[in-house]
Design a protein around this motif. Structure first.
Motif, mmCIF file in Angstrom:
data_model
loop_
_atom_site.group_PDB
_atom_site.id
_atom_site.type_symbol
_atom_site.label_atom_id
_atom_site.label_comp_id
_atom_site.label_asym_id
_atom_site.label_seq_id
_atom_site.Cartn_x
_atom_site.Cartn_y
_atom_site.Cartn_z
ATOM 1 N N ARG A 14 0.830 -1.014 -0.006
ATOM 2 C CA ARG A 14 0.074 -0.035 0.049
ATOM 3 C C ARG A 14 0.998 1.135 -0.164
ATOM 4 O O ARG A 14 1.520 1.362 0.951
ATOM 5 N N THR A 15 0.714 2.029 -0.873
ATOM 6 C CA THR A 15 1.366 3.330 -0.887
ATOM 7 C C THR A 15 1.058 4.328 0.352
ATOM 8 O O THR A 15 -0.004 4.396 0.434
ATOM 9 N N ALA A 18 -1.116 9.004 -1.507
ATOM 10 C CA ALA A 18 -1.707 8.534 -2.963
ATOM 11 C C ALA A 18 -1.697 9.962 -3.799
ATOM 12 O O ALA A 18 -1.633 10.901 -2.970
ATOM 13 N N CYS A 22 -6.448 10.571 -7.052
ATOM 14 C CA CYS A 22 -6.855 9.330 -6.406
ATOM 15 C C CYS A 22 -7.460 9.575 -4.912
ATOM 16 O O CYS A 22 -8.377 9.178 -4.430
ATOM 17 N N ARG A 23 -6.736 10.516 -4.305
ATOM 18 C CA ARG A 23 -7.159 10.597 -2.822
ATOM 19 C C ARG A 23 -8.452 11.529 -3.033
ATOM 20 O O ARG A 23 -9.405 11.228 -2.005
ATOM 21 N N ARG A 28 -7.773 3.445 -5.146
ATOM 22 C CA ARG A 28 -6.563 2.887 -4.637
ATOM 23 C C ARG A 28 -5.639 3.537 -5.645
ATOM 24 O O ARG A 28 -5.888 3.607 -6.912
ATOM 25 N N CYS A 29 -4.215 4.019 -5.162
ATOM 26 C CA CYS A 29 -3.439 4.768 -6.086
ATOM 27 C C CYS A 29 -2.051 3.693 -5.741
ATOM 28 O O CYS A 29 -1.665 3.195 -4.604
ATOM 29 N N GLY A 31 1.009 4.552 -6.571
ATOM 30 C CA GLY A 31 2.310 5.458 -6.024
ATOM 31 C C GLY A 31 3.064 5.706 -7.194
ATOM 32 O O GLY A 31 4.289 6.491 -6.881
ATOM 33 N N CYS A 35 0.295 7.546 -11.949
ATOM 34 C CA CYS A 35 -0.236 6.278 -11.511
ATOM 35 C C CYS A 35 -1.158 5.539 -12.610
ATOM 36 O O CYS A 35 -1.496 6.336 -13.458
ATOM 37 N N TYR A 47 1.319 15.028 -7.121
ATOM 38 C CA TYR A 47 1.572 14.684 -5.765
ATOM 39 C C TYR A 47 1.750 16.048 -4.825
ATOM 40 O O TYR A 47 2.634 16.248 -4.205
#
Length: 557
Positions: A14-15, A18, A22-23, A28-29, A31, A35, A47
């Motif tokens: 899990r990254t 995100a 995606c956030r 789900r991202c 990373g 992505c 980001y």
């Protein structure tokens, strides 16, 4: 699970950070940059935000606060575009059309923006703009310095020892009075249909003209309850009917006391006493049922409490009147904040009219007893619609005149509150600041003249000495509005009188004991204040409105 793998099963990768997209989409991202999700959707993958370890509740609160700030900014920008005036009171002055006949030709429920004056050209210095624009509600601040008792404490009255010796405050005098003595009323006297109609008609022409809160259907229902003798069973409707009759008797009593406007039907002193005794009987009967109004959360219950306050005002008991004004105002605030789901338009209009009536009366009492606790209705008055369509009188012309008169009284009360707030608020008022108050006085005087200029022809009045000597205006209500105008004018210009009496209103002359040279402008404005006071005294007459409601207040002012 893979059985061939050795050791404990690995956790799902899990990254820790995100991407922004995606956030925001809560998906789900992986990373990477870009992505996988952004690459498929052909979105720009950024980001820019740091990883946030706060919980969901913190994020939700942050979003709500951000939206709230954004709404406040929109509201401020819209307000600046729609109302670029430095003086908010102009929104609630009377209409300014080409002529008074044209401005009052439409019905009372016409849109406010069409019936009320538009912003005028700025005339106030920039230093005053922020203060004036920050005032939205016309609130009469507690502990203001314009009460009669405060004025009598000026050092200039030290030469009159009688004002200082054995002085007892107004509140203490009122508090020391014996309480209102109620009498047990088993039954009320039987009246003929004509006698009852005469009393209800007097209520309609007097109380319901100045404070038009009762509709014609309500009056018919009250007549039916009274004629059918259904008042013995306590209910909100029977309590209201009894109070209507009590105020009708008070109206019938006071209508003969006005020498210039009395009706052609005069009554003897014995008949006056009978009306007083009859009114007190209906009032005491209503008090025995008042618990149904205190426990009810309806416009009828609120109206009953307001009528109790009106009758206590007629009895010249200001503290009891103020108590029931506050009780009625509390129910108004509740019903306006949480309106019933099936509330009829007539019910909504009734509660708004009771609200404005409480606003006027509470402000009148606070003008003389500044330390009285406030109900809070003045804090929201700018958000309450003005009186609209409501069937209060049998005659359409009288109904329209009543609505316009009610609007004039509301606008004047708001202006008076603004005067107290800007000039005499303790600690922040401009009355003691010679660098500020001349500009505020000029703006307030402009608003007062604008209010007078747009009164309908039925309420016109003159303010020169010749007119005062010739007699009262053609209309009793015009005469009462003239007294309000003169009161407001004298309070607006009072700082100049204070200024000159303090020796600040001019330049000191050379030589010992030569005194001060008063500037012509200061002297002119002092004369304006004194002329208004003198004209007010010359026009003191027994207006029915004054005798019914404002006797105690006028005796002080």
């Amino acid at each position: 699970m893979d059985t061939d793998s050795s050791g404990p099963p690995r956790k799902r990768l899990r990254t820790s950070h995100a991407c922004d997209v995606c956030r925001a989409r809560k998906i789900r991202c992986n990373g990477e940059n870009p992505c996988a999700a952004c690459a498929v959707a052909e979105h720009e993958c950024t980001y820019g935000s740091e990883a946030n370890s706060r919980g969901k509740s913190d994020l939700i609160l942050e979003g709500v606060l951000r939206v709230e700030r954004f709404l406040h900014e929109i509201n401020a920008s819209l307000g600046a575009q729609a109302l670029p005036t430095v003086f908010p009171e102009r929104r609630l002055a009377l209409p300014t059309a080409c002529s008074s006949a044209e401005s009052f030709s439409s019905s009372p429920c016409t849109d406010v923006t069409q019936r009320f004056p538009q912003p005028q050209q700025q005339r106030t210095p920039v230093s005053e703009v922020h203060q004036l624009n920050s005032l939205e509600n016309a609130v009469l601040d507690s502990m203001h310095t314009s009460t009669t008792e405060y004025v009598l404490q000026w050092p200039h009255f030290d030469v009159f020892p009688s004002l200082r010796n054995d002085y007892i405050s107004i509140f203490q005098l009122e508090q020391s009075r014996p309480g209102y003595q109620t009498s047990s009323v088993s039954s009320i006297p039987e009246l003929t249909s004509d006698e009852m109609n005469d009393i209800l008609l007097s209520f309609e022409h007097n109380i319901n003209f100045s404070y038009p809160t009762m509709s014609q259907p309500q009056l018919e229902a009250a007549r039916h309850i009274l004629m059918s003798r259904a008042v013995d069973q306590p209910s909100q409707e029977s309590c209201l009917a009894l109070l209507t009759m009590a105020l009708g008797c008070a109206s019938r009593l006071t209508s003969d006391l006005v020498p210039n406007y009395a009706s052609s039907q005069h009554h003897t002193r014995c008949q006056h006493l009978n009306y007083r005794e009859l009114g007190d009987g209906y009032f005491n009967k209503a008090l025995s049922q008042l618990h149904v109004a205190h426990t009810g959360i309806t416009s009828t219950a609120t109206q009953s409490l307001f009528f109790v306050a009106m009758y206590f005002a007629f009895l010249r008991r200001p503290l009891q009147a103020w108590e029931y004004i506050n009780a009625a105002a509390a129910k108004c605030l509740l019903l306006l904040s949480y309106p019933p789901t099936r509330d009829e338009p007539e019910e909504q209009e009734r509660i708004r009219r009771i609200f404005w009536s409480c606003y006027i009366l509470e402000s009148d009492y606070l003008a003389e007893l500044s330390a009285l606790p406030q109900s809070g209705i003045a804090r929201i008055e700018s958000s309450i619609p003005l009186p609209g369509e409501y069937h209060t009188h049998a005659a359409p012309d009288e109904e329209e005149q009543s609505s316009l008169y009610f609007l004039a009284c509301i606008s004047m009360r708001r202006l008076l509150n603004r005067v107290h707030q800007l000039l005499y608020a303790r600690g922040t008022g401009a009355s003691l600041d010679p660098s500020r108050f001349p500009y505020v006085v000029a703006e307030l005087d402009h608003q007062l003249e604008e209010w007078r200029d747009v009164l309908p022809a039925a309420f016109h009045f003159s303010v020169d000495y010749e007119a005062a000597a010739a007699g009262p205006p053609a209309s009793e209500h015009g005469g009462f509005l003239r007294q309000r105008y003169l009161t407001c004018r004298s309070v607006i210009y009072r700082p100049y009188l204070m200024w000159m009496l303090s020796g600040v209103g001019g330049t000191e002359l050379g030589g010992c004991g030569s005194g001060f040279a008063v500037s012509g402008e200061v002297l002119k404005n002092c004369k304006t204040c004194l002329d208004a006071c003198l004209l007010h005294i010359l026009n003191l007459r027994g207006f029915a409105h004054t005798v019914l409601v404002d006797t105690w207040i006028c005796s002080l002012s």
